[in-house]
Design a protein around this motif. Structure first.
Motif, PDB file in Angstrom:
ATOM      1  N   GLY A 281      11.069  62.807  63.014  1.00 13.79           N
ATOM      2  CA  GLY A 281       9.949  62.072  63.353  1.00 13.79           C
ATOM      3  C   GLY A 281       9.622  61.203  62.193  1.00 13.79           C
ATOM      4  N   LEU A 282       8.503  60.503  62.561  1.00 13.85           N
ATOM      5  CA  LEU A 282       7.935  59.528  61.461  1.00 13.85           C
ATOM      6  C   LEU A 282       6.316  59.689  61.364  1.00 13.85           C
ATOM      7  N   GLU A 283       5.742  59.602  60.327  1.00 13.97           N
ATOM      8  CA  GLU A 283       4.395  59.449  60.100  1.00 13.97           C
ATOM      9  C   GLU A 283       3.901  58.072  59.666  1.00 13.97           C
TER      10      GLU A 283
ATOM     11  N   ALA B  30       2.189  31.754  55.014  1.00 15.40           N
ATOM     12  CA  ALA B  30       1.715  33.255  54.675  1.00 15.40           C
ATOM     13  C   ALA B  30       0.415  32.922  53.749  1.00 15.40           C
ATOM     14  N   LEU B  31      -0.338  33.542  53.765  1.00 13.36           N
ATOM     15  CA  LEU B  31      -1.803  33.277  52.772  1.00 13.36           C
ATOM     16  C   LEU B  31      -1.837  34.787  51.951  1.00 13.36           C
ATOM     17  N   ASN B  32      -2.512  34.517  50.686  1.00 12.91           N
ATOM     18  CA  ASN B  32      -2.637  35.373  49.699  1.00 12.91           C
ATOM     19  C   ASN B  32      -4.008  36.073  49.750  1.00 12.91           C
ATOM     20  N   ARG B  33      -4.881  35.930  50.980  1.00 11.87           N
ATOM     21  CA  ARG B  33      -6.038  36.259  50.923  1.00 11.87           C
ATOM     22  C   ARG B  33      -6.128  37.880  51.294  1.00 11.87           C
ATOM     23  N   TYR B  34      -5.683  38.197  52.516  1.00 10.69           N
ATOM     24  CA  TYR B  34      -5.647  39.530  52.849  1.00 10.69           C
ATOM     25  C   TYR B  34      -4.068  40.278  53.212  1.00 10.69           C
ATOM     26  N   SER B  35      -4.168  41.483  53.049  1.00 12.18           N
ATOM     27  CA  SER B  35      -2.844  42.212  53.353  1.00 12.18           C
ATOM     28  C   SER B  35      -3.081  43.532  53.759  1.00 12.18           C
ATOM     29  N   ASP B  36      -2.140  44.017  54.667  1.00 11.44           N
ATOM     30  CA  ASP B  36      -1.861  45.124  54.995  1.00 11.44           C
ATOM     31  C   ASP B  36      -0.915  46.155  54.466  1.00 11.44           C
ATOM     32  N   THR B  37      -1.061  47.373  54.253  1.00  8.28           N
ATOM     33  CA  THR B  37      -0.342  48.258  53.815  1.00  8.28           C
ATOM     34  C   THR B  37       0.164  49.302  54.637  1.00  8.28           C
ATOM     35  N   VAL B  38       1.489  49.547  54.569  1.00  6.94           N
ATOM     36  CA  VAL B  38       2.149  50.850  55.624  1.00  6.94           C
ATOM     37  C   VAL B  38       2.649  51.934  54.616  1.00  6.94           C
ATOM     38  N   LYS B  39       2.197  53.056  54.928  1.00  5.66           N
ATOM     39  CA  LYS B  39       2.942  54.004  54.370  1.00  5.66           C
ATOM     40  C   LYS B  39       3.686  54.885  55.494  1.00  5.66           C
TER      41      LYS B  39
ATOM     42  N   ALA C 184      19.866  58.116  50.883  1.00  7.36           N
ATOM     43  CA  ALA C 184      19.842  59.275  52.048  1.00  7.36           C
ATOM     44  C   ALA C 184      18.793  60.122  51.814  1.00  7.36           C
ATOM     45  N   ASN C 185      18.210  60.212  50.493  1.00  5.29           N
ATOM     46  CA  ASN C 185      17.393  61.270  50.289  1.00  5.29           C
ATOM     47  C   ASN C 185      15.783  60.667  50.445  1.00  5.29           C
ATOM     48  N   ARG C 186      15.634  59.372  50.823  1.00 11.24           N
ATOM     49  CA  ARG C 186      14.480  58.564  50.982  1.00 11.24           C
ATOM     50  C   ARG C 186      13.689  59.568  52.043  1.00 11.24           C
ATOM     51  N   THR C 187      12.367  59.788  51.693  1.00 13.55           N
ATOM     52  CA  THR C 187      11.649  60.156  52.800  1.00 13.55           C
ATOM     53  C   THR C 187      10.335  59.585  53.038  1.00 13.55           C
ATOM     54  N   ARG C 188       9.993  58.965  52.058  1.00 12.18           N
ATOM     55  CA  ARG C 188       8.755  58.217  52.186  1.00 12.18           C
ATOM     56  C   ARG C 188       8.766  56.851  51.577  1.00 12.18           C
ATOM     57  N   VAL C 189       7.986  55.847  52.188  1.00  8.28           N
ATOM     58  CA  VAL C 189       8.017  54.509  51.421  1.00  8.28           C
ATOM     59  C   VAL C 189       6.523  53.903  51.742  1.00  8.28           C
ATOM     60  N   VAL C 190       6.064  52.881  50.964  1.00 16.75           N
ATOM     61  CA  VAL C 190       5.002  52.114  51.002  1.00 16.75           C
ATOM     62  C   VAL C 190       5.637  50.577  51.060  1.00 16.75           C
TER      63      VAL C 190
END
Length: 337
Positions: free
Chosen positions: A104-106, A49-58, A23-29
Protein backbone atom coordinates in the motif's frame (compact mmCIF):
# COMPACT_ATOMS: atom_id res chain seq x y z
CA UNK A 1 37.97 -14.81 -9.25
CA UNK A 2 40.94 -15.43 -11.51
CA UNK A 3 41.17 -12.97 -14.37
CA UNK A 4 38.56 -10.57 -12.96
CA UNK A 5 39.40 -6.88 -13.27
CA UNK A 6 39.47 -5.07 -9.88
CA UNK A 7 37.87 -2.06 -11.56
CA UNK A 8 35.06 -4.16 -13.00
CA UNK A 9 34.46 -5.75 -9.62
CA UNK A 10 34.29 -2.37 -7.94
CA UNK A 11 31.83 -1.09 -10.56
CA UNK A 12 29.67 -4.19 -10.20
CA UNK A 13 29.67 -3.80 -6.43
CA UNK A 14 28.68 -0.13 -6.71
CA UNK A 15 25.80 -0.98 -9.07
CA UNK A 16 24.66 -3.76 -6.77
CA UNK A 17 24.73 -1.48 -3.72
CA UNK A 18 22.84 1.22 -5.61
CA UNK A 19 20.12 -1.22 -6.59
CA UNK A 20 19.90 -2.51 -3.03
CA UNK A 21 19.53 1.02 -1.64
CA UNK A 22 16.79 1.81 -4.17
CA UNK A 23 14.97 -1.40 -3.31
CA UNK A 24 15.04 -0.41 0.35
CA UNK A 25 13.41 2.99 -0.17
CA UNK A 26 10.25 3.19 1.89
CA UNK A 27 9.43 6.89 1.94
CA UNK A 28 10.22 10.10 0.13
CA UNK A 29 9.29 13.79 0.06
CA UNK A 30 8.90 15.78 -3.17
CA UNK A 31 8.10 19.41 -3.88
CA UNK A 32 6.61 21.16 -6.93
CA UNK A 33 5.89 24.82 -7.67
CA UNK A 34 2.67 26.38 -8.95
CA UNK A 35 2.31 27.66 -12.49
CA UNK A 36 0.49 29.92 -14.89
CA UNK A 37 -0.87 28.40 -18.09
CA UNK A 38 -1.81 29.50 -21.61
CA UNK A 39 -0.08 32.92 -21.64
CA UNK A 40 -2.86 34.03 -23.95
CA UNK A 41 -2.46 32.27 -27.28
CA UNK A 42 -1.00 29.02 -25.93
CA UNK A 43 -4.25 27.52 -24.66
CA UNK A 44 -3.64 24.06 -23.14
CA UNK A 45 -0.07 24.11 -24.52
CA UNK A 46 2.07 26.68 -22.66
CA UNK A 47 2.95 26.63 -18.97
CA UNK A 48 5.32 28.68 -16.83
CA UNK A 49 6.40 27.61 -13.34
CA UNK A 50 6.25 30.33 -10.66
CA UNK A 51 8.31 30.47 -7.46
CA UNK A 52 5.47 31.90 -5.35
CA UNK A 53 3.71 28.81 -3.93
CA UNK A 54 4.57 25.12 -3.78
CA UNK A 55 3.03 21.84 -2.65
CA UNK A 56 4.89 19.05 -0.88
CA UNK A 57 3.96 15.38 -1.09
CA UNK A 58 5.19 12.81 1.40
CA UNK A 59 4.84 9.23 0.18
CA UNK A 60 5.39 6.08 2.21
CA UNK A 61 5.08 2.40 1.37
CA UNK A 62 2.77 0.63 3.82
CA UNK A 63 1.51 -2.86 4.53
CA UNK A 64 -1.72 -3.91 2.88
CA UNK A 65 -2.77 -2.90 -0.63
CA UNK A 66 -4.69 0.37 -0.12
CA UNK A 67 -3.66 3.85 -1.24
CA UNK A 68 -4.58 6.42 1.39
CA UNK A 69 -4.41 10.18 0.94
CA UNK A 70 -4.31 12.82 3.68
CA UNK A 71 -4.31 16.56 3.06
CA UNK A 72 -2.80 19.15 5.39
CA UNK A 73 -1.64 22.74 5.21
CA UNK A 74 -3.16 26.22 4.87
CA UNK A 75 -4.89 25.48 1.55
CA UNK A 76 -6.26 22.03 2.39
CA UNK A 77 -9.84 23.06 3.14
CA UNK A 78 -12.55 21.17 1.24
CA UNK A 79 -10.06 19.02 -0.68
CA UNK A 80 -11.20 15.45 -1.22
CA UNK A 81 -9.08 12.57 0.06
CA UNK A 82 -10.81 10.15 -2.31
CA UNK A 83 -8.12 8.48 -4.43
CA UNK A 84 -10.14 9.07 -7.59
CA UNK A 85 -11.01 12.70 -6.82
CA UNK A 86 -7.82 14.14 -5.33
CA UNK A 87 -5.30 15.01 -8.08
CA UNK A 88 -2.62 12.92 -6.35
CA UNK A 89 -4.76 9.78 -6.61
CA UNK A 90 -4.85 8.86 -10.33
CA UNK A 91 -1.05 9.33 -10.74
CA UNK A 92 -0.54 7.10 -7.69
CA UNK A 93 -2.81 4.43 -9.13
CA UNK A 94 -1.02 4.53 -12.48
CA UNK A 95 2.49 4.43 -11.02
CA UNK A 96 1.78 1.59 -8.59
CA UNK A 97 0.37 -0.34 -11.54
CA UNK A 98 3.52 0.30 -13.56
CA UNK A 99 5.70 -0.77 -10.63
CA UNK A 100 3.61 -3.90 -9.91
CA UNK A 101 3.58 -2.76 -6.29
CA UNK A 102 2.02 -5.39 -4.04
CA UNK A 103 1.91 -3.11 -1.01
CA UNK A 104 0.00 0.00 0.00
CA UNK A 105 0.84 3.69 -0.06
CA UNK A 106 0.29 6.58 2.30
CA UNK A 107 0.34 9.96 0.56
CA UNK A 108 0.33 13.15 2.61
CA UNK A 109 -0.21 16.37 0.67
CA UNK A 110 1.04 19.56 2.30
CA UNK A 111 -1.14 22.03 0.44
CA UNK A 112 0.14 25.59 0.02
CA UNK A 113 -1.02 26.54 -3.49
CA UNK A 114 -4.35 28.40 -3.25
CA UNK A 115 -7.28 26.79 -5.01
CA UNK A 116 -9.38 28.43 -7.68
CA UNK A 117 -7.05 31.31 -8.63
CA UNK A 118 -5.71 30.02 -11.94
CA UNK A 119 -2.31 28.99 -10.56
CA UNK A 120 -2.43 25.29 -11.35
CA UNK A 121 -3.27 24.17 -7.82
CA UNK A 122 -4.44 20.65 -8.70
CA UNK A 123 -1.62 20.28 -11.20
CA UNK A 124 0.99 21.18 -8.60
CA UNK A 125 -0.19 18.39 -6.30
CA UNK A 126 -0.29 15.91 -9.18
CA UNK A 127 3.23 16.91 -10.23
CA UNK A 128 4.68 16.56 -6.72
CA UNK A 129 3.02 13.17 -6.26
CA UNK A 130 4.24 11.90 -9.63
CA UNK A 131 7.79 13.05 -8.92
CA UNK A 132 7.75 11.43 -5.47
CA UNK A 133 6.44 8.05 -6.61
CA UNK A 134 8.61 7.85 -9.70
CA UNK A 135 11.59 8.14 -7.36
CA UNK A 136 10.22 5.96 -4.56
CA UNK A 137 9.30 3.12 -6.92
CA UNK A 138 12.48 3.57 -9.02
CA UNK A 139 10.54 3.79 -12.28
CA UNK A 140 12.86 6.33 -13.94
CA UNK A 141 10.18 7.51 -16.33
CA UNK A 142 10.89 9.96 -19.15
CA UNK A 143 9.79 13.57 -18.83
CA UNK A 144 7.02 12.99 -21.35
CA UNK A 145 5.70 10.01 -19.40
CA UNK A 146 5.90 11.87 -16.07
CA UNK A 147 3.79 14.65 -17.56
CA UNK A 148 1.30 12.19 -19.02
CA UNK A 149 0.88 10.45 -15.68
CA UNK A 150 0.52 13.72 -13.76
CA UNK A 151 -2.13 14.91 -16.23
CA UNK A 152 -4.35 12.04 -15.07
CA UNK A 153 -4.70 13.96 -11.81
CA UNK A 154 -5.93 16.99 -13.73
CA UNK A 155 -8.56 14.89 -15.44
CA UNK A 156 -9.90 13.77 -12.07
CA UNK A 157 -10.37 17.37 -10.91
CA UNK A 158 -11.10 19.38 -14.07
CA UNK A 159 -12.50 16.71 -16.40
CA UNK A 160 -9.66 17.04 -18.93
CA UNK A 161 -6.12 15.65 -18.86
CA UNK A 162 -4.58 18.96 -19.93
CA UNK A 163 -0.82 18.92 -19.47
CA UNK A 164 0.24 22.60 -19.48
CA UNK A 165 0.25 23.16 -15.70
CA UNK A 166 1.64 19.77 -14.70
CA UNK A 167 4.38 20.03 -17.34
CA UNK A 168 5.52 23.38 -15.93
CA UNK A 169 5.43 22.09 -12.34
CA UNK A 170 7.38 18.94 -13.19
CA UNK A 171 9.95 20.38 -15.60
CA UNK A 172 10.19 24.00 -14.45
CA UNK A 173 10.66 27.15 -16.48
CA UNK A 174 8.64 27.64 -19.67
CA UNK A 175 7.13 24.47 -21.08
CA UNK A 176 5.43 23.53 -24.33
CA UNK A 177 3.17 20.47 -23.94
CA UNK A 178 1.85 19.23 -27.27
CA UNK A 179 0.84 16.24 -29.40
CA UNK A 180 -0.95 12.99 -28.54
CA UNK A 181 0.60 11.19 -26.73
CA UNK A 182 2.05 14.20 -24.97
CA UNK A 183 5.48 15.52 -25.85
CA UNK A 184 7.20 18.30 -23.93
CA UNK A 185 9.82 20.95 -24.52
CA UNK A 186 11.25 22.95 -21.62
CA UNK A 187 12.99 26.27 -22.21
CA UNK A 188 14.90 28.38 -19.72
CA UNK A 189 13.11 31.74 -19.32
CA UNK A 190 14.97 35.03 -19.78
CA UNK A 191 16.92 36.18 -16.71
CA UNK A 192 15.18 39.54 -16.83
CA UNK A 193 11.64 38.08 -16.77
CA UNK A 194 9.36 39.03 -13.91
CA UNK A 195 5.83 37.70 -13.56
CA UNK A 196 3.08 39.83 -12.00
CA UNK A 197 -0.13 38.12 -10.91
CA UNK A 198 -3.19 40.15 -9.90
CA UNK A 199 -6.18 38.33 -8.41
CA UNK A 200 -9.66 39.75 -7.82
CA UNK A 201 -11.17 38.66 -4.51
CA UNK A 202 -14.03 36.61 -5.85
CA UNK A 203 -15.67 33.70 -4.01
CA UNK A 204 -13.91 30.43 -4.85
CA UNK A 205 -16.27 28.45 -7.06
CA UNK A 206 -16.50 24.67 -6.95
CA UNK A 207 -15.66 23.22 -10.36
CA UNK A 208 -14.47 26.60 -11.62
CA UNK A 209 -12.03 25.15 -14.16
CA UNK A 210 -14.65 22.79 -15.58
CA UNK A 211 -17.05 25.70 -16.04
CA UNK A 212 -14.39 27.91 -17.64
CA UNK A 213 -13.52 25.15 -20.10
CA UNK A 214 -17.17 24.62 -21.04
CA UNK A 215 -17.43 28.32 -21.91
CA UNK A 216 -15.11 27.79 -24.88
CA UNK A 217 -16.83 26.73 -28.13
CA UNK A 218 -15.82 23.39 -29.64
CA UNK A 219 -15.40 24.89 -33.11
CA UNK A 220 -12.90 27.65 -33.88
CA UNK A 221 -12.85 29.92 -36.92
CA UNK A 222 -9.89 29.44 -39.26
CA UNK A 223 -9.02 33.13 -38.94
CA UNK A 224 -8.85 32.82 -35.15
CA UNK A 225 -6.73 29.67 -35.37
CA UNK A 226 -4.28 31.39 -37.72
CA UNK A 227 -3.92 34.37 -35.39
CA UNK A 228 -3.32 32.12 -32.39
CA UNK A 229 -0.80 29.92 -34.19
CA UNK A 230 1.20 32.97 -35.19
CA UNK A 231 1.09 34.51 -31.72
CA UNK A 232 1.93 31.25 -29.99
CA UNK A 233 4.88 30.86 -32.34
CA UNK A 234 6.06 34.33 -31.33
CA UNK A 235 5.89 33.37 -27.63
CA UNK A 236 7.95 30.22 -28.22
CA UNK A 237 10.47 32.17 -30.30
CA UNK A 238 10.64 34.87 -27.62
CA UNK A 239 11.51 32.35 -24.92
CA UNK A 240 14.07 30.69 -27.20
CA UNK A 241 15.69 34.07 -27.94
CA UNK A 242 15.37 35.33 -24.36
CA UNK A 243 13.36 38.35 -25.53
CA UNK A 244 10.52 39.37 -23.18
CA UNK A 245 9.23 41.92 -25.66
CA UNK A 246 8.67 39.30 -28.35
CA UNK A 247 6.95 37.04 -25.82
CA UNK A 248 4.55 39.85 -24.98
CA UNK A 249 3.53 40.38 -28.61
CA UNK A 250 2.06 36.87 -28.67
CA UNK A 251 -0.08 37.09 -25.54
CA UNK A 252 -3.32 38.09 -27.25
CA UNK A 253 -5.85 35.28 -27.61
CA UNK A 254 -8.69 34.50 -30.00
CA UNK A 255 -9.78 31.09 -28.68
CA UNK A 256 -10.37 31.11 -24.91
CA UNK A 257 -10.21 34.63 -23.47
CA UNK A 258 -13.04 36.12 -25.56
CA UNK A 259 -15.37 33.59 -23.92
CA UNK A 260 -13.91 33.85 -20.40
CA UNK A 261 -13.32 37.57 -19.98
CA UNK A 262 -16.87 38.21 -18.73
CA UNK A 263 -16.05 36.05 -15.69
CA UNK A 264 -13.46 38.61 -14.52
CA UNK A 265 -14.74 42.05 -13.41
CA UNK A 266 -12.71 44.84 -15.02
CA UNK A 267 -10.83 42.49 -17.35
CA UNK A 268 -10.28 45.05 -20.12
CA UNK A 269 -9.24 47.85 -17.75
CA UNK A 270 -6.83 45.64 -15.80
CA UNK A 271 -5.22 44.46 -19.00
CA UNK A 272 -4.96 47.96 -20.46
CA UNK A 273 -3.53 49.54 -17.31
CA UNK A 274 -1.03 46.71 -16.90
CA UNK A 275 0.22 47.27 -20.43
CA UNK A 276 0.31 51.03 -19.97
CA UNK A 277 2.45 50.54 -16.83
CA UNK A 278 5.06 48.60 -18.78
CA UNK A 279 3.97 44.97 -19.05
CA UNK A 280 5.08 43.24 -22.25
CA UNK A 281 1.84 41.26 -22.28
CA UNK A 282 -1.15 40.50 -20.07
CA UNK A 283 -3.48 37.49 -20.16
CA UNK A 284 -5.77 35.39 -18.00
CA UNK A 285 -3.78 32.98 -15.85
CA UNK A 286 -5.12 29.51 -16.62
CA UNK A 287 -8.88 29.46 -16.07
CA UNK A 288 -8.68 32.68 -14.04
CA UNK A 289 -9.72 34.80 -12.31
CA UNK A 290 -6.11 35.92 -11.88
CA UNK A 291 -4.48 37.94 -14.64
CA UNK A 292 -0.78 37.46 -15.35
CA UNK A 293 1.58 40.09 -16.75
CA UNK A 294 5.07 39.42 -18.05
CA UNK A 295 7.54 42.25 -17.45
CA UNK A 296 11.09 42.94 -18.61
CA UNK A 297 12.51 44.06 -15.27
CA UNK A 298 15.54 45.60 -16.97
CA UNK A 299 13.39 48.26 -18.62
CA UNK A 300 10.24 48.38 -16.46
CA UNK A 301 9.37 48.13 -12.78
CA UNK A 302 7.19 45.08 -12.00
CA UNK A 303 5.92 46.73 -8.83
CA UNK A 304 4.37 49.57 -10.85
CA UNK A 305 2.63 47.06 -13.12
CA UNK A 306 1.21 45.27 -10.08
CA UNK A 307 -0.02 48.56 -8.60
CA UNK A 308 -1.67 49.55 -11.87
CA UNK A 309 -3.52 46.26 -12.16
CA UNK A 310 -4.76 46.42 -8.57
CA UNK A 311 -5.88 50.01 -9.16
CA UNK A 312 -7.80 48.95 -12.27
CA UNK A 313 -9.67 46.30 -10.28
CA UNK A 314 -10.47 48.93 -7.63
CA UNK A 315 -11.89 51.25 -10.29
CA UNK A 316 -14.27 48.42 -11.12
CA UNK A 317 -15.33 48.12 -7.46
CA UNK A 318 -13.32 44.95 -6.98
CA UNK A 319 -10.77 44.30 -4.25
CA UNK A 320 -7.68 42.41 -5.38
CA UNK A 321 -4.25 41.21 -4.36
CA UNK A 322 -1.05 40.90 -6.34
CA UNK A 323 2.38 39.34 -6.17
CA UNK A 324 5.57 39.36 -8.21
CA UNK A 325 7.28 36.06 -9.01
CA UNK A 326 10.20 34.68 -10.94
CA UNK A 327 10.31 31.46 -13.00
CA UNK A 328 10.64 28.38 -10.80
CA UNK A 329 12.64 25.17 -11.22
CA UNK A 330 11.03 21.80 -11.73
CA UNK A 331 9.81 19.33 -9.15
CA UNK A 332 12.52 17.99 -6.83
CA UNK A 333 13.09 15.28 -4.27
CA UNK A 334 13.39 17.11 -0.97
CA UNK A 335 14.12 14.17 1.30
CA UNK A 336 14.59 10.43 1.09
CA UNK A 337 14.25 8.23 4.18
Amino acid sequence: MKGTSPLLSAQSLAISLDRTMKANRTRVVARAFCSTANLGSGFDVFGLALNRYSDTVKARITSGRAIRIAVRGPQSRDLSVDVRKNSAGPPALELTRKAHLKKGLEIIVEKHVPQGLGLGSSGTTAAACTKALDYLLDLQLSNNELVRVASLGEKAVTGTAHADNVAASILGGFVIAYDNPTRTISLKPPQNLAIVVATPQLPVQSGKTRKARKAIPEKVKVKSAILNIGRASAIAAGFAKGDVGIIGTGMEDEIAEPYRQHLIPGYHDVKRMGLDAGAAGVSISGAGPSLVALVDRKSHEPRLVAQAMVKAFAQNNMSSTSFIARPAPGATIVKEV
